[in-house]
Design an enzyme around this catalytic site. Structure first.
Site, short mmCIF file in Angstrom:
data_model
loop_
_atom_site.label_atom_id
_atom_site.label_comp_id
_atom_site.label_asym_id
_atom_site.label_seq_id
_atom_site.Cartn_x
_atom_site.Cartn_y
_atom_site.Cartn_z
N PHE A 222 0.86 -1.18 0.00
CA PHE A 222 0.00 0.00 0.00
C PHE A 222 0.90 1.24 0.00
O PHE A 222 1.86 1.31 0.77
CB PHE A 222 -0.88 -0.03 1.25
CG PHE A 222 -1.98 0.99 1.25
CD1 PHE A 222 -3.15 0.77 0.56
CD2 PHE A 222 -1.83 2.17 1.96
CE1 PHE A 222 -4.17 1.71 0.58
CE2 PHE A 222 -2.84 3.12 1.98
CZ PHE A 222 -4.01 2.89 1.28
N ASP B 238 2.41 -5.86 8.13
CA ASP B 238 1.24 -5.00 8.15
C ASP B 238 0.02 -5.90 7.96
O ASP B 238 -0.09 -6.61 6.95
CB ASP B 238 1.34 -3.95 7.03
CG ASP B 238 0.22 -2.91 7.14
OD1 ASP B 238 -0.88 -3.28 7.58
OD2 ASP B 238 0.45 -1.75 6.76
N TYR C 237 -10.52 -0.14 11.07
CA TYR C 237 -11.76 0.30 10.40
C TYR C 237 -12.11 -0.57 9.21
O TYR C 237 -13.13 -0.36 8.57
CB TYR C 237 -11.65 1.77 9.97
CG TYR C 237 -10.39 2.10 9.19
CD1 TYR C 237 -10.28 1.77 7.86
CD2 TYR C 237 -9.32 2.70 9.83
CE1 TYR C 237 -9.12 2.04 7.16
CE2 TYR C 237 -8.14 2.98 9.14
CZ TYR C 237 -8.04 2.65 7.81
OH TYR C 237 -6.89 2.90 7.13
N LYS C 238 -11.26 -1.56 8.87
CA LYS C 238 -11.56 -2.45 7.76
C LYS C 238 -12.36 -3.64 8.29
O LYS C 238 -13.52 -3.47 8.66
CB LYS C 238 -10.27 -2.85 7.05
CG LYS C 238 -9.64 -1.64 6.34
CD LYS C 238 -8.26 -1.89 5.76
CE LYS C 238 -7.74 -0.62 5.07
NZ LYS C 238 -6.30 -0.60 4.90
N ARG D 130 -12.80 -4.44 -6.86
CA ARG D 130 -12.41 -5.17 -5.67
C ARG D 130 -13.66 -5.53 -4.86
O ARG D 130 -14.54 -4.69 -4.65
CB ARG D 130 -11.53 -4.24 -4.85
CG ARG D 130 -10.53 -4.88 -3.97
CD ARG D 130 -9.53 -3.86 -3.49
NE ARG D 130 -10.13 -2.76 -2.74
CZ ARG D 130 -9.55 -2.17 -1.69
NH1 ARG D 130 -8.37 -2.58 -1.28
NH2 ARG D 130 -10.13 -1.16 -1.09
#
Ligand SMILES: *Cc1c(COP(=O)(O)O)cnc(C)c1O
Length: 397
Positions: free
Chosen positions: A113, A184, A209-210, A356
């Site tokens: 990312f 990560d 928050y995912k 996605r």
């Protein structure tokens, strides 16, 4: 008896929405709004500053860290919460580099990312030494871990393709050459079983928050292998990572625990909401979650490929090499996704051409997956994405 999966009744999902974007922003857990209101009115409003003690605010970051710890195979006390994931990446990387003062190379990969890579670049710039960030293609990472490497910093599950690194094998390789390992877990925590303690990796970071449904801007977390905590030098030496914040000493002295990775005042409202969100995970066995995730993803791939032969699978076909998301490449993916969203299927788009879809077994079942495939079929096979209104690009994709 603990409820099995899914647990849809624990979440507020709008009618008519099939939500395949929980890998980006999880849904609203029931009770979260009530908890936030309670903290605002009964704690902040009524107790004011006393609430740091009387409402247990000061202990909240560690309690939430312990709850996240269970989901990533980390022992109590080894996970600190707060700040954002980008900050936690910086902290882990800075501490890891200090542990290998004679080496100058950071290995990540080109699928990482961007923020993780930017934080590494910014750190190198700040310390102004001749450090080098190497970003081989994900499949070449193993070969890039050579004797000169100080730190290997990887995101386990690729945010675009869902491709999953072998945590065990890469950590072993890093340690074999004397490098420090940072994982990560942004797309792993709450998505796949993780055995932090068993991996022996020195650090892990992630966001909440995912898949953990903590809400927009919910605090991040950082894991430090317990035997190393007292050797870790926090780069962001904030007062709440001090051993005695209220002694107001002039010199920094880190806490004798993972709390040294805290920086400043914790976001109490977000932590309270996150704590409520994490209660949806009570009694969830991560192996059961994984089995449900694989079943949903396999069903999705089969349904979509049968209906839409023009789409190209952009995720590994072998479920063992995938996290909990499936991506399809399509030249007009952005417009197609907008058309799907208008029809109630929410996924997202990542440049240049990736549509996605995330699978969150806490609140999805096979019926949702089939209904999603029907919408994709309609949009793709009937060229609905051609409507110009779907081609206006928003700020967030
Ligand atoms: C989502 C994500 C981020 C986002 O970082 P924030 O600081 O929370 O905005 C960073 N890294 C990875 C790998 C991610 O998936």
């Amino acid at each position: 008896m603990t409820p099995s999966l899914p647990r849809k009744d624990l979440f507020e999902i709008p009618d008519g929405v099939i939500y395949l974007d929980g890998n980006s922003l999880g849904v609203l857990p029931k009770g979260a709004a009530e908890r936030a209101t309670q903290v605002i009115n009964d704690e902040w409003g009524a107790q004011l500053i006393k609430a740091w003690n009387t409402a247990g605010w000061m202990a909240l970051p560690q309690q939430v860290g312990d709850t996240i710890g269970r989901l990533i195979g980390a022992p109590a006390g080894s996970v600190a919460t707060g700040d954002t994931l980008s900050i936690k990446v910086y902290q882990a990387l800075a501490a890891a580099l200090k542990m290998r003062p004679d080496r100058r190379v950071i290995v990540s990969d080109s699928g990482n990312f961007p923020s993780d890579l930017y934080m590494a670049q910014g750190l190198i710039d700040t310390i102004d030494k001749d450090y080098e960030l190497r970003t081989p293609a994900p499949q070449d990472v193993m070969d890039a871990i050579t004797e000169d490497v100080a730190v290997v910093m990887l995101t386990q599950v690729d945010y675009r393709s869902g491709r999953m690194h072998d945590m065990q094998a890469i950590t072993q390789r890093a340690h074999a050459v004397g490098a420090v390992m940072i994982w990560d877990l942004a797309h792993s925590a709450g998505a796949v079983p993780v055995d932090m303690a068993g991996s022996q990796a020195e650090f892990a970071v992630g966001c909440s928050y995912k898949y953990l449904n903590g809400g927009p801007g919910a605090p991040a977390f950082i894991y430090v292998r317990p035997d190393l905590v007292l050797d870790v030098k926090p780069a962001l030496a904030g007062w709440l990572g001090h051993d005695a914040p209220f002694a107001m000493e002039l010199d920094y002295r880190p806490a004798m625990s993972t709390e040294r990775m805290r920086v400043g005042t914790p976001p109490i409202l977000q932590l309270a909401v996150l704590q409520q969100a994490l209660s949806a995970w009570d009694g969830v066995d991560m192996q059961d979650l994984r089995a449900a995730s694989v079943a949903l993803s396999e069903c999705f791939i089969q349904e979509v490929e049968t209906r839409c032969p023009t789409l190209t699978l952009a995720s590994p076909r072998d479920p063992n090499l995938r996290g909990s998301q499936v991506s399809f490449a399509f030249e007009h993916g952005y417009a197609a996704m907008q058309a799907m969203i208008e029809r109630g299927l929410i996924g997202d788009f990542r440049a240049p051409n990736i549509m996605r879809f995330g699978f969150t077994p806490l609140y999805l079942d096979e019926k949702d997956v089939v209904a999603a495939a029907e919408i994709i079929e309609d949009v793709i096979n009937n060229d609905l994405w051609r409507d110009p209104k779907y081609h206006v690009v928003s700020r967030v994709t």
